[in-house]
Scaffold this active site. Structure first.
Site, PDB file in Angstrom:
ATOM      1  N   GLU A 168      16.836 -18.696  13.899  1.00  0.00           N
ATOM      2  CA  GLU A 168      18.141 -19.080  13.483  1.00  0.00           C
ATOM      3  C   GLU A 168      18.395 -20.765  13.543  1.00  0.00           C
ATOM      4  O   GLU A 168      18.778 -21.331  12.749  1.00  0.00           O
ATOM      5  CB  GLU A 168      19.105 -18.536  14.309  1.00  0.00           C
ATOM      6  CG  GLU A 168      20.559 -19.041  13.995  1.00  0.00           C
ATOM      7  CD  GLU A 168      21.306 -19.136  15.422  1.00  0.00           C
ATOM      8  OE1 GLU A 168      21.957 -20.113  15.536  1.00  0.00           O
ATOM      9  OE2 GLU A 168      21.521 -18.189  16.133  1.00  0.00           O
ATOM     10  N   HIS A 169      17.663 -21.117  14.752  1.00  0.00           N
ATOM     11  CA  HIS A 169      17.527 -22.453  15.078  1.00  0.00           C
ATOM     12  C   HIS A 169      16.641 -23.304  14.192  1.00  0.00           C
ATOM     13  O   HIS A 169      16.973 -24.330  13.630  1.00  0.00           O
ATOM     14  CB  HIS A 169      17.096 -22.741  16.556  1.00  0.00           C
ATOM     15  CG  HIS A 169      18.040 -22.467  17.465  1.00  0.00           C
ATOM     16  ND1 HIS A 169      18.572 -23.443  18.112  1.00  0.00           N
ATOM     17  CD2 HIS A 169      18.889 -21.693  17.766  1.00  0.00           C
ATOM     18  CE1 HIS A 169      19.504 -23.077  18.981  1.00  0.00           C
ATOM     19  NE2 HIS A 169      19.721 -22.050  18.826  1.00  0.00           N
ATOM     20  N   GLU A 187      18.487 -22.710  26.426  1.00  0.00           N
ATOM     21  CA  GLU A 187      19.804 -21.925  26.499  1.00  0.00           C
ATOM     22  C   GLU A 187      19.807 -20.622  27.258  1.00  0.00           C
ATOM     23  O   GLU A 187      20.734 -20.093  27.817  1.00  0.00           O
ATOM     24  CB  GLU A 187      20.037 -21.820  24.985  1.00  0.00           C
ATOM     25  CG  GLU A 187      21.293 -20.888  24.576  1.00  0.00           C
ATOM     26  CD  GLU A 187      21.510 -20.627  23.025  1.00  0.00           C
ATOM     27  OE1 GLU A 187      22.280 -19.887  22.805  1.00  0.00           O
ATOM     28  OE2 GLU A 187      20.661 -20.822  22.339  1.00  0.00           O
ATOM     29  N   GLU A 234      12.584 -26.133  19.295  1.00  0.00           N
ATOM     30  CA  GLU A 234      13.708 -25.318  19.512  1.00  0.00           C
ATOM     31  C   GLU A 234      13.499 -24.105  20.078  1.00  0.00           C
ATOM     32  O   GLU A 234      13.974 -23.499  20.909  1.00  0.00           O
ATOM     33  CB  GLU A 234      14.098 -24.855  18.213  1.00  0.00           C
ATOM     34  CG  GLU A 234      14.643 -25.997  17.145  1.00  0.00           C
ATOM     35  CD  GLU A 234      15.853 -26.637  17.886  1.00  0.00           C
ATOM     36  OE1 GLU A 234      16.820 -25.852  18.414  1.00  0.00           O
ATOM     37  OE2 GLU A 234      15.938 -27.876  17.823  1.00  0.00           O
TER      38      GLU A 234
END
Length: 1012
Positions: A88-89, A196, A161
């Protein structure tokens, strides 16, 4: 140009079925499978399939200018490496048509969208946006579809990422080369998603939920990624997963609003037709089979430092229910869940939490219908170890008692009434809300048309209910058995230490692999450092590359004036009233503020507890259960809260008070007023149960507050930093910041024998003045309801005390001189903020500051703090009303580097040669928020809540549009560079206390265990 018209023709409603193809007909590469008009939602749904690839498309036509697009893919995760999340990133880091670094973030200041994001769910990934501008819609749809279907997926994007190993401070290597300090060259795990998810795993609530999912749904791996597994993911696996899953044959497209379907289909077909059909991923995973009897799982998690040491267990009991494709049964089970657990009068709250077995519900509590089969769970936090086995036994007794007594029809009607009001309430983001409601079920095989058919579902429910014993029969069918999963998380004092040790061991293993392949330790270090420096060079291109390939709207598209909201003001003996007459679908929205001058700190800080208590304790003649039933049956909800605001002409001054709100059908407005009066004025603080009920509220607030901070730590850091700058910021920190957390947790730790007399005495004081005196009132309603609402309001205000409370005048606030404050909390990453004082809302210098915040965020801080620094988020902000300019970082692994970036940002902005395009982007970005659609109940609220008149708003609008580059540089010099030189700033960080937190920091310990 008016859409959906032909020359000389009368415009047809966008929902009119006759203007669309008929089932079986083709349009721009799609075949319409079916269509349905849903009058209760004022929409028409069309389900289409792309002829060449098989992509599904759901279009919702509705008279709504806030149009929505989403493309989503089924992405069942093959393992716990977080491959869907990292993909997704990385898809958003550049594509064939837009081959620049990070076009997604680069588009943010080039669009008037009011929503742009991407989400990884458990088994699917989707990319939605919303905008009212048709050109903007086409621009964003092009970027989103090219990003998802044709991403570049460069290896450097994967390492940035996803994850990599690199030196802790590569900038020091650039500056000092071989002379860099050992701590700067220390090799660590890096990556935006990696950090994250380390932050997510610091949230004990998330950890409990995700580990529960691991055991109830073992076929679905952790799509977000477990940090311990993320470092197993390879770049080639990422590319393969994209090729297999991000394909039109595996896609579902959603469009919503008043823009023409044909235009959408033409654009989408042009993108999809380049692909041939493949077999998508049809797998729909199901939870475990519990039909063979009970299962138990016990795992360990972190200790919560703000919760009593003997109440650290979390435990839940779960049942696997029926197929969610049966929408009527699924609706009925969600109703049962609400009847069992919603509200203080609900049978399971009274039987499990009020009795002291636990302090609050676990995150998995309730009915989860997002999968193919429903799951019903009841769980408690704050449980003592010896009480863990009691949950299942008590739960069975309580469910059996409910079964024997049956469900009260009036309570059912209360929930149905809430759903009716939900349909009537006109929100500005209806299309996005509908997407979130339909999407998860659509990906698990539930027909979206069934999910839309509210009236059909309700009628079918009533038919079943009329036969008698329907809901009770569902209890028999699914829950009155021992086919359960009991999931328990026990506290481990060494949990954090073990995580650190595991990461260190895993890092050493990975480094050993690099050493082996590189031929030696020094060669490995050089290779890893070289790769990190190459990434820095690549990241450095972000601010210099040509962005002309990106589409954009223009400042010239932004109107110089906005039509003002028509308000009417009147004054009575008991109230100053603002009327907003608008189409509200038969609803009345009410707000009232009772302003309080010189409110003592000791009372202000207890207002949050007061507002919780009046919705908990009940009155002398009516228990809370009965009040809750009336609130559900007669209103769309009522609330009591604290309100404060800086004065728009002088941010150093502020007003504060209590605010009460309510929503109801026009015919129920008098009842709404009576309920508001009753809960505020008549709540019985003298009842025998008051102390124990207030203690439960305190313990529920304290339990899990560490998790709340983990999910929005930057907001807490900002509040703490701003509290040293202005009166309003100081007030808000007291009622919703870290000082409020400390107060509540301290009170929650008082012994059970403490009658809380001092607290209750202050709550009774607040009750005496809560609605006394002259109120400021706002009512939004249809014109035809003004007369009846005015009469009801008059009756309400005349029933209240007219004696205003007068507190002793107070001295101006003495702001703390602690420039650097640190709050030790058990997180693996950091949250920080730096704030500076600026000017009031009406100052012409405010507009350049607003532009500066956008320029710094998009042109500098995102690049430095997120891309290069590895934090999940970071940026600048300008709070116009509060006279504050600030910086923040979120889930940040490198706080020292971030502090340096923040403190140097002003000088960077002064020295930067801003281009016309830079300023254009900043203005567009600012107006995303200024001109975002508003729900009808929000119209006129800037005037009512904050005193911002239409004249002030128009003046500021013109100032924002007219900002120059020189003004931006002047603002950066005056308010940031000069402000820092005068020590005007306040810096706050939260996280694990390490050596860098030296004597220059004021350390604020949050651990209050053992407080007497």
């Amino acid at each position: 140009m008016i859409r959906n018209t032909t020359k000389g023709a009368v415009r047809r409603a966008v929902t009119e079925l006759s203007q669309f193809p008929k089932p079986g007909e083709k349009l721009h590469g799609f075949t319409l499978l079916r269509s349905k008009h849903v009058p209760e939602l004022e929409l028409t749904a069309l389900h289409l399939k792309h002829d060449k690839t098989g992509a599904e498309h759901l279009h919702i036509a509705r008279e709504d200018s806030n149009n929505v697009f989403s493309i989503g893919f089924k992405t069942n995760p093959p393992d716990d490496t977080g491959i869907p999340h990292i993909l997704e990133h990385t898809t958003l880091c550049g594509s064939e048509k837009y081959p620049i670094r990070d076009p997604f973030f680069k588009m943010m200041p080039r669009t008037l969208s009011n929503f742009m994001n991407a989400f990884t769910a458990s088994d699917h990934t989707f990319y939605p946006f919303a905008t009212t501008n048709s050109q903007d819609f086409r621009n964003l749809m092009s970027v989103y579809m090219d990003a998802t279907l044709r991403p570049l997926l460069k290896e450097s994007d994967f390492t940035q990422e996803g994850w990599r190993i690199g030196p802790e401070n590569p900038q020091a290597l650039v500056a000092n080369g071989a002379d860099a300090k050992p701590e700067d060259r220390k090799l660590v795990f890096k990556g935006v998603v990696y950090n994250e998810m380390k932050g997510q795993m610091s949230d004990a609530g998330y950890l409990f939920y995700i580990r529960f999912q691991d055991h109830i749904f073992p076929d679905i791996n952790n799509s977000g990624g477990d940090p311990q597994k993320i470092t197993d993911l390879t770049y080639q696996q990422l590319k393969t997963f994209h090729a297999e899953h991000y394909h039109p044959s595996n896609a579902k497209v959603y469009t919503y609003g008043d823009m023409p379907l044909a235009d959408h289909l033409k654009e989408i077909d042009a993108q999809l037709s380049a692909f041939d059909r493949i077999r998508g991923d049809p797998t729909i995973h199901r939870p475990i089979d519990l039909s063979s009897g009970p299962r138990e799982v016990k795992l360990f998690g972190p200790v919560d430092p703000l919760v009593a040491p003997d109440k650290q267990f979390k435990t839940s009991v779960s049942w696997v229910l029926g197929e969610t494709t049966n929408v009527v049964e699924s609706f009925s089970l969600s109703l049962i869940s609400a009847l069992l657990i919603d509200g203080y009068g609900s049978p399971l709250y009274r039987g499990l939490i009020e009795t002291g077995l636990g302090t609050d519900w676990t995150p998995n509590t309730g009915y989860d219908n997002s999968g193919r089969r429903g799951i019903f769970s009841i769980g408690l936090t704050g449980v003592q170890e010896e009480h863990v086995p009691k949950l299942k036994a008590n739960l069975r007794e309580l469910l059996q008692a409910v079964r024997e007594k049956g469900f009260d029809r009036s309570k059912i009607d209360g929930y149905l009434h809430q759903m009716e009001l939900g349909l009537k309430h006109k929100t500005a983001n209806f299309g996005m809300s509908l997407l979130h409601r339909l999407k998860p079920k659509w990906f698990t095989g539930v027909d979206p048309f069934d999910s839309l058919a509210w009236n059909d579902t309700l009628a079918a429910f009533e038919t079943e209910y009329a036969r008698g014993g329907y809901l009770e029969g569902l209890l028999d069918k699914y829950m009155l058995n021992d086919n359960t999963l009991t999931f328990t998380m026990a506290p481990s004092a060494t949990f954090g230490q073990e995580l650190t040790q595991e990461e260190e061991s895993r890092l050493n293993t990975k480094i050993s692999e690099v050493v082996k392949s590189a031929g030696g330790e020094e060669q490995a270090r050089q290779a890893l450092e070289a790769r990190e420096l190459e990434l820095l060079v690549e990241q450095g291109k972000s601010n210099t590359e040509d962005l002309s390939c990106l589409p954009s709207v223009h400042v010239s598209d932004i109107p110089r004036a906005k039509e003002p909201v028509v308000l009417r003001h009147e004054s009575t003996d008991r109230a100053e009233i603002q009327w907003r007459e608008a189409p509200t679908n038969g609803l009345t929205y009410f707000r009232a503020i009772n302003a309080l001058e010189s409110l003592p700190d000791g009372l202000r800080s207890l207002i949050p507890l007061f507002t919780d208590s009046v919705m908990r304790l009940g009155t002398k003649d009516m228990p809370m259960e009965q009040l809750e039933d009336l609130i559900k049956l007669k209103t769309g909800g009522i609330s009591v809260g604290y309100h404060s605001a800086s004065k728009p002409t002088d941010f150093t001054q502020a007003t504060e008070g209590l605010i009460i709100t309510g929503m109801a059908l026009d015919r129920h407005v008098p009842t709404m007023f009576e309920l508001l009066r009753k809960v505020v004025v008549e709540t019985n603080f003298d009842s025998p149960d008051a102390a124990s009920q207030i203690r439960q509220l305190l313990q529920a607030s304290a339990d899990g507050v560490v998790n709340d901070i983990a999910s929005s730590g930057h907001a807490y850091a900002r509040r703490a930093a701003e509290a040293g700058l202005s009166w309003d910021s100081l007030l808000r920190e007291q009622v919703s910041g870290l000082s409020q957390v400390k107060l509540i947790t301290t009170l929650a730790h008082r012994p059970a024998s403490d009658p809380l007399e001092d607290v209750i005495s202050k709550l009774k004081q607040i009750q005496q003045f809560a609605l006394a005196g002259k109120l400021r009132v706002s009512i939004t309603c249809d014109s035809g309801s003004v007369s009846s609402n005015a009469k009801a309001l008059s009756g309400f205000t005349s029933s209240l005390s007219s004696d205003s409370v007068v507190f002793p005048a107070r001295q101006p606030p003495q702001f703390t001189r602690n420039i650097k404050s640190f709050y030790p909390l058990p997180y693996q990453v950091y949250y920080g903020a730096l704030a500076l004082p600026t000017v009031s809302y009406t100052s012409p210098q405010g507009a350049p500051l607003q532009m500066l915040s956008q320029l710094l965020t998009h042109k500098h801080l995102h690049h430095e703090i997120r891309e290069k620094g590895g934090a999940y988020g970071g940026g600048a902000y300008s709070r116009a009303l509060d006279g504050v300019f600030g910086f923040y970082s979120y889930r940040d692994p490198n706080p020292l580097n971030t502090i340096k970036i923040m403190t140097n940002a002003g000088r960077w902005a002064v020295d930067k040669q801003w281009s016309d395009r830079d300023l254009e982007d900043a203005k567009i970005s600012v107006f995303q928020g200024v001109d975002a659609p508003r729900s009808v109940n929000e119209e006129g609220m800037s005037n009512f809540l904050y005193g911002i008149t239409d004249e002030m708003k128009q003046k500021r609008r013109e100032q924002l549009l007219d900002v120059t580059k020189d003004q931006v540089r002047e603002a950066a010099q005056k308010f940031i560079v000069d402000g820092l030189s005068k020590n005007s700033e306040r810096l706050v960080f939260l996280g694990e206390k390490r050596d860098w937190v030296d004597n220059s920091w004021s350390v604020n310990e949050m651990d209050i265990n053992g407080v007497e």
